[in-house]
Each structure stands twice: as C-alpha cells, then as structure tokens.
Write a protein that holds these residues in place. Structure first.
Motif, short mmCIF file in Angstrom:
data_model
loop_
_atom_site.label_atom_id
_atom_site.label_comp_id
_atom_site.label_asym_id
_atom_site.label_seq_id
_atom_site.Cartn_x
_atom_site.Cartn_y
_atom_site.Cartn_z
N HIS A 101 0.99 -1.22 -0.18
CA HIS A 101 0.19 -0.04 0.06
C HIS A 101 0.80 1.33 0.07
O HIS A 101 1.88 1.08 0.50
N GLY A 102 0.31 2.28 -0.43
CA GLY A 102 1.14 3.44 -0.50
C GLY A 102 0.24 4.67 -1.39
O GLY A 102 -0.86 4.70 -1.24
N MET A 103 1.00 5.44 -1.87
CA MET A 103 0.66 6.66 -2.65
C MET A 103 1.10 6.52 -4.18
O MET A 103 2.14 6.06 -4.47
N GLU A 161 4.80 0.36 0.48
CA GLU A 161 5.55 -0.33 1.65
C GLU A 161 4.86 -1.72 1.39
O GLU A 161 3.53 -2.13 1.05
N HIS A 162 5.76 -2.98 1.18
CA HIS A 162 5.15 -4.16 0.91
C HIS A 162 5.09 -5.04 2.26
O HIS A 162 6.19 -5.21 2.94
N THR A 163 3.81 -5.59 2.71
CA THR A 163 3.85 -6.20 3.78
C THR A 163 4.64 -7.60 3.74
O THR A 163 4.90 -8.15 4.68
N CYS A 164 4.69 -8.16 2.38
CA CYS A 164 5.49 -9.37 2.28
C CYS A 164 6.97 -9.24 2.79
O CYS A 164 7.90 -10.34 2.96
N MET A 165 7.35 -7.99 2.79
CA MET A 165 8.67 -7.69 3.19
C MET A 165 8.90 -7.19 4.63
O MET A 165 9.89 -7.13 5.01
N ALA A 166 7.30 -6.77 5.30
CA ALA A 166 7.56 -6.41 6.47
C ALA A 166 7.12 -7.51 7.60
O ALA A 166 7.60 -7.51 8.76
N MET A 167 6.13 -8.21 6.96
CA MET A 167 5.60 -9.43 7.94
C MET A 167 6.40 -10.44 8.26
O MET A 167 6.17 -11.34 9.02
#
Ligand code: GTP
Ligand code: ZN
Length: 202
Positions: A101-103, A161-167
């Motif tokens: 998600h982002g802009m 931001e990619h949650t696959c890289m954050a979570m």
C-alpha cells in the motif's frame, strides 16, 4: 473486453471458479494454518473471505476504457502539467498475495483535452485491485492514460510499502519502494521530469 495490452491478464467470468469452490479453498487454507474451520468463529469465514476477494480484486471487472471514456476540451488555453498526487491505494503482490500500500502520483501534459480529476484515482484503483507487482502497476497506469488520452506526456510515480517484506521473509518494516514511468515529454525533457518529481514529493 478492452483490446489494450494492459488487460491481457483478466480471466473471462466463465473461467472463474464457483463461490462454493472459492469457499472450499479458503477452508483448506484455514486448516493449512492449523485451525479448525468448523469452530464457531471461523464457520462463516470462507464465505466472508470469498466476498472480500470480490471487492479487493474488483479491478478484474473493469476496463480502463470505461474509466477514461470521457474527456473535456474546454480549458481556456490551459496547457501546463496537470498533477494529482497522494492518491492512496491498497494492492496485493502477485508473489505472496499479501498487501502492499502507498501513494500514487500522476501527471500529464495535456494536448487539447483534459481528464476528469477523479478518473486518476479510479485508474489507480482499477489496477491496484488486481494481483500486481509495483512495476507493472506503475507502467499500466501510465500507458493506459497515454493510450487513451493521447497527451504530450505522462508521468507516474508510486511509493509503497510491501507487507511481504515487513511481516514475513526479510522483515524490514518501513522501507519504501519507489517506481516511475515516464512517456512523451516527461521522457525526453529532464526539466519536466525534475519538475514532476519536485511537485510529487514536495
Ligand atoms: N520486483 C518486485 N518484487 C516484488 C514485488 N512484491 C514482492 N516482490 C518480491 O518478490 C520476490 C519473490 O522472491 P522469491 O525468492 O521467489 O520468493 P520468497 O522466497 O518468498 O522471497 P523472500 O521474500 O525473499 O522470502 C521477493 O523478493 C519479494 O520481495 C513487487 O511489486 N515487485
Ligand atoms: Zn510479496
């Protein structure tokens, strides 16, 4: 269905699984996660997830031609850049089916015709609500606008931001990916490109 390359990925509705098949797949994933799909809290979850997927992936139901059908020519001689920035979006990466998600920031240099401002956000949603890479989404937004409106140039920047890289996986929270696509004047004129970047990020 639209003949442009942007829609090559969409599946005809006749090739889609039934609601029951989709719910059975979710039930399997609940069991794969280690939980009991028959306990009370999870009993309606496959139905809810199938319904949520309809909304989250509604971009397959729409074609850019519908969004971009209407343009306006009465702009009293206006011919400079039109920029709509900070368009928020949610999408899903095609590798893990996890959200990113982002802009999005979109600009074009009009050639006689302009687009209703809301259509930029609609175009972003159309492509965001599909399985995506950020690169493909950036290119699709830019090229569909270019092909339909035929302006002197289009610039699109997406930061996400990619949650696959954050979570999971590398687990780096807060890192942002920036992607850009430039066509026409924005590709050939470093000054216009720089002006777009300044306005988009300012
Ligand atoms: N280029 C690009 N890569 C993405 C995007 N979304 C997710 N990815 C990456 O897709 C890659 C898939 O890599 P693989 O090695 O096949 O899968 P993986 O083992 O799950 O990778 P890791 O995330 O490193 O654990 C990962 O590096 C993700 O960070 C995107 O929009 N664009
Ligand atoms: Zn991913």
């Amino acid at each position: 269905m639209d003949a442009f390359v942007n829609d090559a990925d969409t599946l005809a509705s006749t090739q889609r699984p039934t609601q029951e098949e989709a719910e059975a797949a979710v039930l399997t994933l609940i069991r794969w996660s280690g939980d009991d799909p028959l306990r009370e809290g999870l009993r309606d979850t496959p139905m809810r997830v199938a319904k949520a997927y309809r909304e989250l992936f509604s971009g397959y139901e729409a074609a850019p031609a519908d969004v971009l059908a209407r343009t306006f020519s009465e702009v009293k001689g206006y011919k400079d850049m039109v920029i709509v920035k900070d368009i928020p979006f949610f999408s899903h990466c095609e590798h893990h089916m996890l959200p990113f998600h982002g802009m999005a920031h979109i600009a074009y240099m009009p050639d006689q015709r302009v687009l209703g401002l809301s259509k930029m956000g609609r175009l972003v949603d159309l492509y965001a609500r599909r399985l995506q890479t950020q690169e493909a989404m950036t290119s699709q937004v830019a090229h569909s606008l270019d092909e339909r409106l035929r302006p002197k140039g289009v610039a699109v920047m997406i930061e996400a931001e990619h949650t696959c890289m954050a979570m999971r996986g590398i687990r780096k929270q807060g890192s942002k990916t920036l992607t850009t696509t430039f066509t026409g004047l924005f590709e050939t004129s470093p000054a216009d490109q720089a002006r777009f970047m300044t306005l988009a990020r300012g």
